[in-house]
Design a protein around this motif. Structure first.
Motif, short mmCIF file in Angstrom:
data_model
loop_
_atom_site.label_atom_id
_atom_site.label_comp_id
_atom_site.label_asym_id
_atom_site.label_seq_id
_atom_site.Cartn_x
_atom_site.Cartn_y
_atom_site.Cartn_z
N HIS A 25 30.77 -4.86 -39.61
CA HIS A 25 31.70 -3.61 -39.28
C HIS A 25 30.93 -2.59 -40.52
CE1 HIS A 25 35.05 -4.46 -37.24
NE2 HIS A 25 35.29 -5.64 -37.62
N TYR A 26 31.10 -1.49 -40.01
CA TYR A 26 30.31 0.03 -40.50
C TYR A 26 31.14 0.25 -41.05
CZ TYR A 26 25.81 -2.40 -39.00
OH TYR A 26 25.12 -3.26 -39.16
N SER A 27 31.05 1.30 -42.19
CA SER A 27 32.24 2.16 -42.64
C SER A 27 33.68 3.26 -41.56
CB SER A 27 31.95 3.39 -43.98
OG SER A 27 30.63 4.03 -43.52
N GLY A 28 32.55 3.16 -40.83
CA GLY A 28 33.42 4.29 -39.91
C GLY A 28 33.70 3.88 -38.72
N VAL A 237 34.38 -0.55 -50.85
CA VAL A 237 33.48 -1.60 -50.01
C VAL A 237 32.55 -0.67 -48.96
CG1 VAL A 237 34.62 -3.35 -47.77
CG2 VAL A 237 35.96 -2.83 -50.21
N ASN A 238 31.71 -2.05 -48.64
CA ASN A 238 30.67 -1.62 -48.10
C ASN A 238 29.80 -3.07 -47.41
OD1 ASN A 238 29.14 0.24 -46.19
ND2 ASN A 238 26.99 0.14 -47.60
N GLN A 239 29.83 -3.65 -46.21
CA GLN A 239 29.21 -4.70 -46.61
C GLN A 239 28.17 -4.78 -45.65
OE1 GLN A 239 33.27 -6.18 -45.47
NE2 GLN A 239 34.03 -6.80 -47.13
N PHE A 240 28.12 -4.13 -44.61
CA PHE A 240 26.61 -3.33 -43.92
C PHE A 240 26.35 -2.07 -44.30
CE2 PHE A 240 28.86 -7.25 -42.13
CZ PHE A 240 27.78 -8.06 -41.46
N MET A 241 25.56 -1.60 -43.86
CA MET A 241 24.33 0.22 -43.96
C MET A 241 23.23 -0.39 -42.37
SD MET A 241 23.74 1.49 -47.62
CE MET A 241 23.79 3.20 -47.17
N GLY A 242 23.77 0.36 -41.95
CA GLY A 242 23.06 1.21 -40.93
C GLY A 242 21.37 2.13 -41.21
N GLY A 243 21.12 1.68 -42.57
CA GLY A 243 20.03 2.23 -43.34
C GLY A 243 20.22 2.86 -44.24
N GLY A 244 19.61 3.23 -45.75
CA GLY A 244 19.85 3.67 -46.75
C GLY A 244 18.77 4.03 -47.44
N PHE A 245 17.36 3.63 -47.38
CA PHE A 245 16.31 4.58 -47.85
C PHE A 245 16.39 5.54 -49.15
CE2 PHE A 245 16.35 4.66 -42.93
CZ PHE A 245 15.81 3.48 -42.58
N GLY A 246 17.93 5.16 -49.87
CA GLY A 246 18.16 5.96 -50.98
C GLY A 246 18.59 7.01 -50.78
N ALA A 247 19.53 7.48 -49.60
CA ALA A 247 20.34 8.33 -49.46
C ALA A 247 21.92 7.73 -49.15
CB ALA A 247 20.01 8.39 -48.10
N GLY A 468 24.35 -4.66 -52.14
CA GLY A 468 24.64 -4.04 -50.31
C GLY A 468 23.95 -4.90 -49.24
N GLU A 469 23.34 -4.62 -48.68
CA GLU A 469 22.75 -5.12 -47.20
C GLU A 469 22.81 -4.09 -46.62
OE1 GLU A 469 21.16 -6.17 -45.51
OE2 GLU A 469 21.67 -8.09 -45.32
N ASN A 470 20.92 -3.56 -46.20
CA ASN A 470 21.16 -1.47 -46.03
C ASN A 470 20.39 -2.79 -45.05
OD1 ASN A 470 19.21 -1.90 -47.74
ND2 ASN A 470 19.30 -0.07 -48.78
N GLY A 471 19.96 -3.48 -44.34
CA GLY A 471 19.35 -4.57 -43.40
C GLY A 471 18.44 -4.38 -44.29
N THR A 472 17.88 -4.73 -45.51
CA THR A 472 17.07 -5.42 -46.13
C THR A 472 17.23 -7.10 -45.81
OG1 THR A 472 18.06 -5.31 -48.49
CG2 THR A 472 16.73 -3.62 -47.65
N GLY A 473 18.06 -7.56 -45.64
CA GLY A 473 18.32 -9.09 -45.85
C GLY A 473 18.54 -9.43 -47.44
#
Lengths: 743, 339
Positions: A25-28, A237-247, A468-473
């Motif tokens: 589940h993503y934040s939205g 709470v933020n358990q998953f992230m569809g990319g961050g890259f610093g944003a 966090g987990e922004n897709g990095t593993g």
């Protein structure tokens, strides 16, 4: 044989099944009951004032709950420090809806909240706002002579070291020298997932914010400061992230807006930014760089001078380390580094993958190529002649540095020896072929982190840390570390993250998560292991009776003596015999300053790129990239490789297509959508080879890891730019290199 | 997005009637452009008539030897149709050079003709745009105009038509069959789109309420000697900076018939009859191609950031003519820059 050695292997992502099944589940995606929706209204001007907001016209629409703006925002924190997050730069952070003043284009000026998203969006379109426009300046070119050195920077910023040697004299006396200016425009992170916050109203002034962020504690502390909330009143709470890259490093205005509306309406609210608004939340700054280099007769560097100027907002001194790397990547006795900012009517830039380094690296590594040509040397040979065994910026040895081995392995894999030095000397498939290279350096950092480990009587281990987990593993590598530490299969371990109910971890950035959180996870598991050992030693006939913790090891579900594997107990038997239903241990990890103080700690890489250029049409196709990375120990070969693949794609994008274009007439980014802000697509991406050169390094941290989220991007952009020069004989110094620059 | 009502038409007459009965209404096919524009508030139709399910999806032979492309056939189904591949491979290549598979699967042939410009300013309500709001001014003139027109522009508008498919169609010259409140009529493809002049708000010559029902290709498909060359800022999923569609008929190395159209350079797909006349009867040589290319761009005007397009178009024309003359192109080929 041990089945519970997981570190360094290539297990699949443990969260993969959740993602492909749509159950991550993503934040939205937190559909809490009775949810209202907020839609942000953005300023169409870059500078001026809001004169009137005709909110009543919109409030009258059935289903519209409220229009928030500076006119009706409740009393919030007054001092700047309440708005400062963990990596806020110097200056005054932007306060959404704080005053009628407009300080950048697309500044959020109102939030329309309604029963449905569609209604909020419609009402936002109807909302009439009168502005008083003032003259703005958004063009860095106009500020060339108005640069200034920032006073304080944000966490992690280091002012360039003072000059060493006599750089100007050395340049004057150099056998060969070059001087060139390099530029790139603004770039935006553009993760696929839009910034979204769902705030759940839990009653009695308490909220849970499901927020797209790279740092749940950073957001929590910000919300506590700004809204005067108590520790127990806000959970992030933020358990998953569809990319961050610093944003997602800094709290974005979406979370401010959603929390504001929730607290005022006493109702759960979701705010989602539009793709266009994703261009109003920080960016890699438009940067100008001047490089001067000179060589001695033997091809060593006589002088190296690197000066950078980049944009920032009127209200913050956003800083990044652009030039410092140039003082440490190569051996040179005469070095001068300069760094300046210029204020424009824009939003503050924000850290974007390899912030500073990615920019400075292009200047340095293209200049190195130009210098190699001026000195008549092969670009790889030139780098080898200037190899730095010590970090001259701080005059310390590197804790480990296998860049030479990276050069060697990558050059062999790439076939660098087939390259002929002369530009325009290679052809293939009716095109000009070019080969180029570039290398880079990034920090190996560890920051304070905490973790908790719990094990149940049936041997199931749960470890928690609010990273966090922004897709990095992150889920996967932490599971590997925990499982290996306590000798368990991966399936017996659950790692949980991204919740301020968990022990505190730093924002997920700077490539420090593996080192920082990984060490905390290991420490927590070791703390738990010590408790287990004590339990194991309770029976009078325990084979581990007098063993100390460092004399035992957890392997294959057993606890045994390191030196006598037959002296073993089964972990589950120990737990069940103890009568406890669960054991737990908390631990935190700090860098070992004493051990580290004598060393410079960095990861390194090199990238080789091959391009084919259609000479008539200017089209460039990258046909191969080989990237070699020396970043200590690699925890997971698969997720690490994926990170480097992504980095190479980023480097390619920066080289050939990424640029957010500002129309200075409006002071507004004009290509603020995915159709016109180009990032590489599959057709642009060549075959990529990734090589990891292992480094043993027990100085950086007990795990020996350096992090790989950013270093893999370095060198790539310059390698492609240098390959284009090699192919065409044209040196393009302003990125991106689009076909018109080769016509 | 503004609220709107919606209906699904059952046949062409029903669609035309439904649209006429609703002020400020619009037809929607695949919706791949219109829905985006509605989300940005650029388009604010009060009523949508969905025509995607009308029985107009067939691709069938015409008695005159041509091929009828139904208006609601998807771009994908059209590109991969066996007849199209064999007889009009230029059209196949042009369609495949556009958008992405997902978009081509949804987009219809009629809708492809109806897509609107990708001008940055047209999409951004914070900036003036004569096409979006007549009389408000053109922000692209004097602004960032990398993707804008070099041919046939006006002081009111320098936008380009974004389609790839339409560039091939301009070369192949089908007729566009339409139905409207006044009945049926056919429009020569060349007359379908228009130049901006003083009224850039009109992209085409459709009368109020008219609906495209098919594109009728003539028999001549230039299947042996053709080329679609698209140059863009990345190798897929980007609009053309310049694209060139060429169809030739050859007798030995002599060009006996020629078609030449450009995309990304004008408010409409840019077919150049005088260039075609210059090619006819000539030997297929670099000299001929260079002369023709220079002729096409002789009156081109740059706007600043798109000045390079004049030279790029010239070179692209030479290349496309050469490729077409060589006759080595096949359906399914898409130019990817270096390979």
């Amino acid at each position: 044989m041990t089945q519970t050695n997981h570190i360094g292997k290539a297990p699949n992502r443990v969260d993969g099944p959740l993602k492909v099944a749509g159950t991550a589940h993503y934040s939205g995606e937190f559909n809490v009951p009775h949810l209202a929706y907020g839609y942000v209204v953005s300023s169409p001007i870059a500078k001026g004032k809001v004169v009137a907001i005709h909110a009543d016209e919109v409030r009258a629409l059935p289903g519209v709950l409220e229009v928030f703006s500076h006119e009706n925002v409740p009393y919030l924190a007054w001092f700047d420090k309440s708005y400062k997050d963990q990596i806020a730069p110097g200056g005054s952070p932007f306060r959404p809806l704080h005053s009628p003043d407009i300080t950048f284009n697309q500044q959020p000026v109102a939030l329309v909240v309604a029963d449905t998203f569609e209604l909020a969006r419609y009402a936002a379109a109807l909302l009439r706002i009168d502005y008083e426009q003032e003259d703005h300046e958004t063009n860095l070119e106009t500020k060339r002579t108005e640069g200034y050195a920032p006073g304080g920077g944000k966490t992690g910023f280091q002012a360039p070291p003072p000059p060493r040697g006599n750089p100007d004299k050395a340049l004057k006396n150099a056998t060969h020298s070059i001087e060139a200016e390099y530029a790139h425009g603004a770039q935006h992170h553009n993760p696929m997932e839009l910034f979204t916050t769902t705030v759940e109203w839990r009653g009695d002034g308490k909220i849970t914010a499901y927020d797209k962020t790279q740092g749940v504690y950073n957001v929590k502390n910000y919300l506590m400061g700004v809204f005067g909330l108590g520790k127990d009143e806000v959970r992030v709470v933020n358990q998953f992230m569809g990319g961050g890259f610093g944003a997602g490093l800094r709290p974005q205005y979406s979370v401010f807006m959603a929390v504001l509306a929730t607290l005022e309406l006493k109702r759960s609210v979701r705010v989602t930014l539009t793709r266009q608004q994703m261009f109003s939340i920080g960016h890699r700054p438009n940067t100008l760089q001047l490089l001067k280099m000179g060589t001695n007769p033997d091809g060593t560097l006589a002088s190296l001078q690197h000066h950078a100027l980049h944009e920032t907002s009127q209200f913050e001194d956003y800083t990044e380390n652009i030039v410092n790397w140039s003082g440490m990547l190569y051996q040179c006795e005469n070095v001068k580094l300069g760094y300046q900012l210029a204020k424009l009517d824009i939003y503050s830039p924000q850290d974007m993958r390899a912030p500073g380094a990615a920019s400075g690296n292009v200047g340095l590594e293209v200049a190195m190529d130009e210098m190699a040509y001026a000195a008549g040397l092969d670009p790889l040979e030139f780098r080898l002649r200037n190899y730095a065994d010590r970090d001259q910026n701080v005059d310390k040895p590197f804790s480990s540095k296998k860049l030479r081995e990276c050069y060697k392995q990558a050059a062999a894999k790439f076939g660098w020896e087939t390259r002929t030095q002369k530009p325009r000397s290679m052809r293939a498939n009716g095109k000009l072929r070019g080969m180029g290279m570039g290398g880079g350096v990034w920090d190996a950092t560890q920051t304070k982190s905490a973790a908790k480990a719990l094990i149940s009587a049936d041997g199931k281990l749960t470890v928690r840390s609010a990273t966090g987990e922004n897709g990095t593993g992150t889920y996967t590598i932490m599971t590997q570390i925990a499982a290996e530490t306590l000798g368990l299969p991966l399936e017996a371990v659950t790692f949980e993250l991204g919740d301020t109910d968990q022990p505190e971890a730093p924002i997920q950035g700077g490539s420090w998560t593996a080192a920082s959180v990984g060490t905390a996870v290991k420490n927590a598991c070791d703390a738990l292991g010590e408790k287990i050992l004590k339990l194991a030693q309770k029976p009078a006939d325990s084979p581990l009776k007098d063993a100390k913790y460092d004399e035992v090891e957890f392997v294959n579900g057993q606890l045994r003596l390191r030196l006598d594997h037959d002296q073993a107990v089964v972990l589950r038997d120990v737990l069940q015999a103890s009568g406890e239903t669960q054991l737990e241990a908390d631990s935190s990890a700090l860098p070992n300053m004493l051990k580290q103080q004598g060393y410079s700690m960095h990861s390194h890489n090199v990238a080789f790129a091959e391009v084919e250029v259609d000479e008539d049409l200017g089209t460039i196709k990258v046909t191969r990239v080989v990237s070699a990375v020396a970043a200590g120990r690699i925890l997971n070969q698969k997720t690490a490789r994926s990170q480097v693949l992504g980095s190479v794609v980023w480097g390619l994008g920066m080289a050939l297509m990424e640029e957010t274009v500002m129309d200075h007439k409006f002071g507004r980014y004009v290509n603020h959508n995915f159709a016109e802000y180009h990032i590489p697509v599959n057709a642009d991406i060549p075959h990529i080879d990734v090589i990891f050169v292992h480094e043993d390094d027990d100085i950086v941290n007990p795990l020996g890891v350096k992090g790989i989220g950013e270093v893999g991007m370095l060198g790539v952009t310059a390698a492609i730019a240098n390959a284009v020069f090699h192919a065409t004989g044209k040196r393009v110094r302003d990125l991106p290199i689009m076909l018109d620059k080769l016509l | 997005m503004y609220p709107f009502t919606y209906s699904r038409a059952t046949d062409v007459a029903d669609a035309v009637r439904d649209k006429a009965g609703h002020d400020g209404s619009a037809y929607v096919g695949g919706g791949t452009n219109l829905i985006d524009l509605m989300k940005m508030n650029v388009e604010q139709p009060a009523h949508l008539v969905n025509v995607a399910k009308l029985p107009l999806a067939k691709i069938e032979d015409l008695p005159n030897g041509g091929l009828r492309l139904g208006a609601t056939a998807t771009n994908s189904d059209t590109a991969w149709n066996e007849q199209v591949k064999a007889r009009y491979p230029l059209l196949n290549q042009a369609i495949l050079a556009g958008a992405s598979p997902q978009l081509r699967n949804a987009a219809t042939n009629g809708g492809n003709l109806m897509q609107r410009t990708r001008c940055y300013y047209f999409y951004d309500l914070a900036t003036p745009c004569n096409k979006r709001e007549p009389g408000s001014g053109c922000s692209a003139i004097g602004g960032f105009n990398r993707i804008h027109a070099i041919l046939g522009a006006s002081e009111a508008c320098i936008a380009t038509h974004p389609s790839d498919m339409c560039v091939a169609l301009a070369a192949l010259a089908p007729t566009v069959r339409v139905s409207g409140p006044q009945g049926e009529r056919s429009i020569a493809f060349e007359d379908f789109h228009r130049l901006p002049g003083d009224h850039p708000e009109f992209d085409n010559t459709l009368a109020e309420g008219e609906l495209i029902t098919s594109l009728d290709l003539p028999e001549k498909g230039f299947a042996k000697h053709f080329a679609y060359l698209k140059l863009r800022d990345r190798h897929s999923y980007a609009f053309a900076l310049v694209s060139v569609a060429v169809g030739l008929e050859m007798d030995g190395d002599t060009i006996t018939d020629a078609r030449l159209a450009l995309g990304g350079v004008a408010h409409k797909p840019w077919r150049d009859h005088s260039a075609e006349a210059l090619l006819k009867g000539q030997h297929a040589t670099a000299e001929t191609f260079g002369r023709v290319a220079a002729h096409v761009v002789a009156n081109a005007v740059g706007q600043g950031s798109n000045d390079f397009k004049i030279e790029l178009a010239r070179r692209a024309i030479v290349r496309a003519l050469k490729q077409a003359a060589e006759g080595k192109q096949e359906a399914g080929d898409v130019y990817l820059g270096g390979q």
